[in-house]
Design an enzyme around this catalytic site. Structure first.
Site, PDB file in Angstrom:
ATOM      1  N   ASP A 217      43.518  47.774  18.259  1.00  0.00           N
ATOM      2  CA  ASP A 217      42.337  48.415  18.810  1.00  0.00           C
ATOM      3  C   ASP A 217      42.678  49.805  19.334  1.00  0.00           C
ATOM      4  OD1 ASP A 217      39.500  48.052  19.692  1.00  0.00           O
ATOM      5  OD2 ASP A 217      40.367  48.327  21.678  1.00  0.00           O
ATOM      6  N   GLU A 268      61.078  42.777  11.492  1.00  0.00           N
ATOM      7  CA  GLU A 268      61.918  41.615  11.808  1.00  0.00           C
ATOM      8  C   GLU A 268      61.272  40.311  11.349  1.00  0.00           C
ATOM      9  OE1 GLU A 268      62.725  41.564  15.977  1.00  0.00           O
ATOM     10  OE2 GLU A 268      63.141  43.718  16.065  1.00  0.00           O
TER      11      GLU A 268
END
Length: 543
Positions: A217, A268
């Site tokens: 957002d 990751e």
């Protein structure tokens, strides 16, 4: 009909760089946005929840989407539809708990669906423990995590809230604090390292639970001018987003370092992604948020904010293809979301708006990149009329009713033609927003039995998009002639043209092949041409 031939330019699908995975799912994924509070109520309290969403996952699989994005599910102060967050690593009890998120992810995975969560880094709730500590002690570490200014007669600068009025409010002890949205949404100070470190923990918390990424957002926010200088212009965004008039509040250069940091975290976790809400007027600036070491996608809102005209749509498509190809990113296309009036209403309402919305859907689903569908647009929902006394949106209240607000695009989903349209179980509480009396005519159950319904059109389009590599993943050439927009999507194996008649007269379109799908049954095909009525679209597979 007068005709003209526009300049035709070509944009190829961004090529995968060496070392990248050969097929990154997010480049062409169809993502379905779930406004959780309005999707499905599982426990009968009148509020959509995670249990209700889990029960409707088979519908999303049947529809043919690839992933779902869920609007904020966190504990909230309730001032702005969940975008004022109290705890970023928990679930609002109205929706369930963390175990429900884990179960949702597992159920979705069984159906071949990915789950994307909404994350809100620009501001917190004023009920967040940090802000409460900052109110209690101006010298606390938590006070440094927000933007405070000393007591004075006037606000520190001329910045305005997007929801109306000044972007500064007073604390009980007279200090000013910044909120670029509602006063209950104080902006976080990303120049304080503790803020970045805490969001690192938030990302990993949810990634460890199997989510496939985040919609970010206000991704163009976070950092503000360090000297809090006045904006050069009053709050008056251009048609397509913020521009130079808001130079001190949005799009500061430091924000890109945040997305590099977040990208490294996603790296990751294989197959995860970030998509940013970047409401800037300059699409080249929007695309910079999707450079290879930043977010994977950033929304292109041009079609969402364009009027129904061939020039506006052609420019919206071509400018996005050009901008995002320059950074090697796919375009994330949007026709509707929880902040904008429904496209049926935007495009004229009634039969006219519905016809145009059907045609626009075929255009978006043909384009290379990743389309984002907002729950209910596949049903052809119009903007609902919500009585003033039932409205909850702070835009309506802070403007004194001058702005209608966004409640009308957030009314609960109609699932069947019962009295409560199947949103809640029998005997449930009243829904959190009133459902219009005629909403049953848009119900999923009714439209699945109708071969000409909007829902049937979306499902057929998504199935064809999956079956034909030219749709959604090909090189695209954009051209116009008169009021006709053509996007030619070509791979080595096949070519599909999406032709949209945005004018008022029927046109003849050359057809050296076959009709894959049309937005209207009034489209008539002969051996070598197609008669395309006004406000219709067709997919043509070339021989």
């Amino acid at each position: 009909m007068a005709t003209r031939l526009a300049t035709v330019r070509t944009s190829s699908r961004p090529q995968v760089s060496p070392g990248q995975a050969p097929a990154e799912w997010w480049r062409t994924a169809v993502v379905y946005q779930v406004y959780l509070r309005s999707f499905a109520d599982g426990n009968g309290d009148g509020i959509g929840d995670l249990a209700g969403l889990r029960s409707r996952l088979p519908y999303l699989s049947w529809l043919g989407v690839d992933a779902l994005w869920i609007n904020p599910h966190y504990p909230s102060g309730g001032a702005d539809g969940g975008y004022d967050i109290v705890d970023y690593r928990s679930v609002d009890p109205d929706y369930g708990d963390v175990a429900d998120i884990e179960a949702l992810v597992a159920d979705a995975r069984q159906l071949g669906l990915r789950v994307i969560l909404d994350v809100v880094p620009n501001h917190s709730s004023d009920q967040h423990p940090w802000f409460q500590a900052a109110l209690a002690d101006p010298d606390s570490a938590e006070a440094g995590r927000y933007h405070f200014a000393p007591p004075s007669e006037e606000p520190p600068n001329n910045w305005q809230s997007l929801f109306g009025g000044p972007a500064w409010s007073r604390t009980p002890d007279g200090r000013w604090y910044l909120h670029l949205f509602a006063p209950e949404q104080p902006d976080l100070n990303w120049r304080d390292p503790a803020v970045a470190e805490d969001f690192d923990r938030t990302l990993r918390f949810w990634l460890d639970r199997g989510v496939s990424g985040f919609r970010v957002d206000v991704a163009y926010g976070l950092f503000k001018d360090a000297e809090l200088r006045d904006n050069p212009g009053a709050y008056s965004p251009t048609l397509f987003g913020h521009g130079p008039e808001q130079a001190m509040t949005w799009n500061q250069p430091e924000v890109h370092d945040v997305w590099r940091r977040w990208r490294s975290i996603c790296d990751e976790y294989p197959d995860t992604m970030l998509v940013g809400e970047v409401c800037l007027a300059d699409l080249q600036e929007v695309a910079l948020y999707s450079r290879p070491d930043e977010m994977h996608q950033s929304f292109s809102f041009r079609l969402l904010k364009s009027s129904w005209s061939v020039d506006a749509f052609a420019d919206g498509v071509q400018s996005a293809l050009d901008a995002f190809s320059s950074v090697g990113a796919p375009v994330s296309w949007v026709l509707g979301n929880h902040d904008k009036d429904r496209q049926v209403s935007r495009f004229g309402g009634g039969e006219l708006g519905t016809a145009r919305a059907r045609a626009a859907a075929l255009l978006m689903l043909a384009l290379p990149g990743s389309p984002y569908l907002y729950a209910g647009e596949e049903l052809g929902l119009p903007q609902a009329v919500v009585p003033d006394e039932a409205k909850l949106d702070p835009i309506f209240h802070r403007s004194g009713g001058a702005r209608a607000g966004r409640d009308g695009c957030r009314v609960p989903m109609p699932w069947n033609d019962s009295d409560g349209v199947g949103f809640s179980p029998d005997g449930a509480a009243e829904p959190w927003l009133p459902i219009p009396a005629e909403w049953d005519r848009f119900a999923v159950s009714r439209q699945t039995r109708d071969g000409g319904s909007m829902l049937t059109l979306y499902r057929r389009a998504l199935a064809l998009r999956s079956a034909h590599p030219a749709l959604g993943s090909a090189a695209a050439t954009v051209g116009t002639r008169g009021d006709v927009l053509t996007v030619r999507c070509a791979t080595e194996e096949e070519t599909v043209r999406c032709v949209v008649n945005m004018g008022a007269e029927t046109v003849l379109v050359r057809n050296p092949g076959s009709v894959l799908l049309a937005s209207s049954t009034s489209v008539k095909a002969s051996a070598r041409s197609v008669a395309l009525p006004p406000n219709t679209a067709v997919w043509l597979l070339e021989d």
